[in-house]
Design an enzyme around this catalytic site. Structure first.
Site, PDB file in Angstrom:
ATOM      1  N   ARG A  37      11.540 109.217  38.902  1.00 13.00           N
ATOM      2  CA  ARG A  37      10.534 109.241  37.834  1.00 13.00           C
ATOM      3  C   ARG A  37       9.947 110.636  37.621  1.00 13.00           C
ATOM      4  O   ARG A  37       9.569 110.971  36.503  1.00 13.00           O
ATOM      5  CB  ARG A  37       9.430 108.234  38.138  1.00 13.00           C
ATOM      6  CG  ARG A  37       9.919 106.824  37.891  1.00 13.00           C
ATOM      7  CD  ARG A  37       8.890 105.793  38.219  1.00 13.00           C
ATOM      8  NE  ARG A  37       9.219 104.526  37.578  1.00 13.00           N
ATOM      9  CZ  ARG A  37       8.578 103.391  37.797  1.00 13.00           C
ATOM     10  NH1 ARG A  37       7.557 103.368  38.629  1.00 13.00           N
ATOM     11  NH2 ARG A  37       8.938 102.295  37.165  1.00 13.00           N
ATOM     12  N   LYS A 198      13.247  84.970  39.733  1.00 12.86           N
ATOM     13  CA  LYS A 198      12.696  83.777  39.090  1.00 12.86           C
ATOM     14  C   LYS A 198      12.987  83.629  37.610  1.00 12.86           C
ATOM     15  O   LYS A 198      13.027  84.610  36.878  1.00 12.86           O
ATOM     16  CB  LYS A 198      11.177  83.776  39.278  1.00 12.86           C
ATOM     17  CG  LYS A 198      10.768  83.578  40.706  1.00 12.86           C
ATOM     18  CD  LYS A 198       9.278  83.736  40.818  1.00 12.86           C
ATOM     19  CE  LYS A 198       8.791  83.338  42.211  1.00 12.86           C
ATOM     20  NZ  LYS A 198       7.361  83.594  42.349  1.00 12.86           N
ATOM     21  N   GLY A 351      13.132  96.884  37.417  1.00 13.54           N
ATOM     22  CA  GLY A 351      12.813  97.732  38.564  1.00 13.54           C
ATOM     23  C   GLY A 351      13.825  97.598  39.680  1.00 13.54           C
ATOM     24  O   GLY A 351      14.395  98.587  40.141  1.00 13.54           O
ATOM     25  N   GLY A 374       9.071  96.603  34.042  1.00 14.37           N
ATOM     26  CA  GLY A 374       8.317  95.684  33.187  1.00 14.37           C
ATOM     27  C   GLY A 374       8.412  96.053  31.724  1.00 14.37           C
ATOM     28  O   GLY A 374       8.561  95.194  30.853  1.00 14.37           O
TER      29      GLY A 374
HETATM   30  P1  ADP Z   1      14.137  93.220  38.386  1.00 17.46           P
HETATM   31  O1  ADP Z   1      13.049  94.017  39.073  1.00 17.46           O
HETATM   32  O2  ADP Z   1      15.439  93.980  38.333  1.00 17.46           O
HETATM   33  O3  ADP Z   1      13.693  92.715  37.053  1.00 17.46           O
HETATM   34  P2  ADP Z   1      13.393  90.830  39.801  1.00 17.46           P
HETATM   35  O4  ADP Z   1      12.117  91.488  40.218  1.00 17.46           O
HETATM   36  O5  ADP Z   1      13.313  89.732  38.832  1.00 17.46           O
HETATM   37  O6  ADP Z   1      14.431  91.942  39.301  1.00 17.46           O
HETATM   38  O7  ADP Z   1      14.110  90.215  41.090  1.00 17.46           O
HETATM   39  C1  ADP Z   1      14.503  91.009  42.176  1.00 17.46           C
HETATM   40  C2  ADP Z   1      14.479  90.208  43.452  1.00 17.46           C
HETATM   41  O8  ADP Z   1      15.234  89.011  43.318  1.00 17.46           O
HETATM   42  C3  ADP Z   1      15.106  90.962  44.586  1.00 17.46           C
HETATM   43  O9  ADP Z   1      14.104  91.245  45.540  1.00 17.46           O
HETATM   44  C4  ADP Z   1      16.150  90.013  45.157  1.00 17.46           C
HETATM   45  O10 ADP Z   1      16.164  89.965  46.558  1.00 17.46           O
HETATM   46  C5  ADP Z   1      15.711  88.679  44.596  1.00 17.46           C
HETATM   47  N1  ADP Z   1      16.811  87.714  44.531  1.00 17.46           N
HETATM   48  C6  ADP Z   1      17.959  87.824  43.852  1.00 17.46           C
HETATM   49  N2  ADP Z   1      18.764  86.758  44.064  1.00 17.46           N
HETATM   50  C7  ADP Z   1      18.095  85.947  44.910  1.00 17.46           C
HETATM   51  C8  ADP Z   1      18.401  84.685  45.505  1.00 17.46           C
HETATM   52  N3  ADP Z   1      19.538  84.069  45.267  1.00 17.46           N
HETATM   53  N4  ADP Z   1      17.459  84.132  46.314  1.00 17.46           N
HETATM   54  C9  ADP Z   1      16.309  84.776  46.550  1.00 17.46           C
HETATM   55  N5  ADP Z   1      15.964  85.960  46.032  1.00 17.46           N
HETATM   56  C10 ADP Z   1      16.862  86.540  45.211  1.00 17.46           C
HETATM   57 MG    MG Z   2      11.287  93.407  40.213  1.00 17.48          MG
END
Ligand code: ADP
Ligand code: MG
Length: 394
Positions: A37, A198, A351, A374
């Site tokens: 960043r 989620k 992120g 975000g």
């Molecule tokens: P991003 O930041 O890229 O938008 P998220 O914050 O939504 O992604 O999700 C990232 C998290 O999801 C990671 O910490 C990862 O460990 C978790 N994750 C991915 N697949 C699974 C799974 N099958 N069960 C539990 N946690 C998971």
């Molecule tokens: Mg995240």
């Protein structure tokens, strides 16, 4: 882009206050562990110096909750920024207090001053006009270059734009161009890959992509809520009961709108949320009751890879598995690799997914890796980002 940028204003000899996103990860010893960043903010800062501006930088770092806290001081950022730029960066002892004012007023052309963490004051996140005004009073022009904070309406991202001519920096310009191009007139086939923990965090983006993308690949923890919607047992996998219905509706709507939702065919399941837990590769309908799905399986990787390689535009948000644990990182790594091999436009937002791509060494192979988790998600959802909306139109 329909917003004015630093190119559209005369900055020579003027005091220019720039909101950067210096919210870098810092370890227990206080070391910066990823300077992406900081590097991303250099083009704007360099441009302003070259044009003879007096540059004042501000940012948040972590969540000091409105109190001065040395743990979240930007001093270490000033040091790193100075090393990257090969010049001394002046550091203020406060945000908009006597020291900041004094140093800002004495700036010479080409000099750079960094204010302390704007979140040392609760007025920042409360977007209080008096605080925004006192930030503004140190400068003649406001530049927002903090894409990672553009989805927040705070004093330093939005409020301040009421008191000064407000334009975008090069990072914001680049982010909007890359993300906008993908969404506004995408070359097809257009594929989105969604993963992460989620469904709840990504409902908005799921529904805004339905009908827009040709393929929607779903992996990560959110896949299991979709599995339940199709009547499959998911064992101890991550599940959001209250969103099974949401997932079912998305599956339904996708069919009507012509988006192919592709769910995993097989899963790497584990006996516990632990890198060393016993692992099983199972079909989607064969997750044992006391196991949890932590990654996508080999068949799924193959299916996702084929779709990705045939796509002309791909947007990826959210890791395919619990990639922080090496034994469950393969799905995420292989999808990153497939994107790297794809000749189309490849965009990574989010992120954790951006961090994964960086960590796995594929960042240079993507068309664009967003610096804003975000913010990029909200942009993909089609929401207006307040930090962008506040800038002057062309
Ligand atoms: P991003 O930041 O890229 O938008 P998220 O914050 O939504 O992604 O999700 C990232 C998290 O999801 C990671 O910490 C990862 O460990 C978790 N994750 C991915 N697949 C699974 C799974 N099958 N069960 C539990 N946690 C998971
Ligand atoms: Mg995240």
């Amino acid at each position: 882009m329909d917003k004015k940028t630093v190119r559209d204003v005369d900055v020579s000899g003027r005091r220019v206050i720039v909101r950067c996103d210096f919210n870098v990860p810092i370890d227990d010893q206080g070391n910066i562990t990823d300077q992406t960043r900081i590097s991303a903010s250099l083009p704007t800062i360099r441009y302003l110096r070259d044009k003879g501006a007096k540059v004042i930088l501000m940012s948040h770092l972590g969540r000091p909750k409105g109190e001065v806290n040395n743990k979240y001081s930007l001093r270490r950022v000033a040091k790193r920024l100075g090393e990257l730029m090969g010049t001394d960066i002046l550091m203020a002892d406060d945000v908009a207090g006597d020291d900041a004012r004094e140093k800002a007023s004495k700036l010479k052309q080409g000099q750079v001053l960094l204010l302390e963490n704007v979140r040392f004051h609760k007025e920042e996140t409360e977007n209080r006009p008096d605080f925004a005004k006192s930030l503004a009073s140190m400068a003649d022009i406001y530049v927002n270059d903090a894409f990672g904070a553009a989805h927040r309406a705070h004093a330093s991202t939005t409020g301040i734009a009421s008191y000064l001519p407000a334009v975008a920096g090069f990072l914001i310009e680049k982010e909007l161009k890359a993300l906008g191009q993908a969404l506004v007139n995408p070359k097809r086939p257009f594929t989105a890959a969604l993963g992460g923990a989620k469904v709840s965090g990504k409902i908005g983006v799921i529904s805004s992509l339905l009908g827009k993308v040709d393929n929607l690949l779903i992996g990560g923890g959110m896949a299991f809520t979709f599995f339940r919607a199709k009547g499959l047992d998911v064992g101890k996998s991550l599940l959001e009961e209250e969103h099974i219905e949401t997932a079912a509706r998305a599956l339904d709507e996708a069919q009507r709108k012509g988006t192919d939702i592709v769910l995993p065919e097989d899963i790497v399941a584990a006996a516990a949320f632990d890198n060393d837990a016993r692992r099983l590769l199972v079909d989607a309908d064969g997750i044992p009751p006391d196991y949890m799905g932590l990654d996508i399986g080999e068949k799924t990787i193959g299916v996702f890879r084929d779709i990705i390689l045939k796509s002309a535009t791909i947007v990826w948000n959210g890791p395919m598995g619990a990639f922080e644990m090496p034994n469950f990182a393969k799905g995420t790594r292989d999808i990153a690799h497939a994107m790297a091999m794809c000749s189309g436009t490849t965009i990574v937002g989010g992120g954790d997914s951006a961090a994964a791509v960086m960590q796995m060494g594929y960042a240079d192979k993507m068309t664009h890796v967003s610096t804003g988790g975000g913010a990029s998600l909200e942009f993909l959802e089609g929401k207006e980002l307040p930090g962008i909306a506040a800038l002057m139109n062309k």
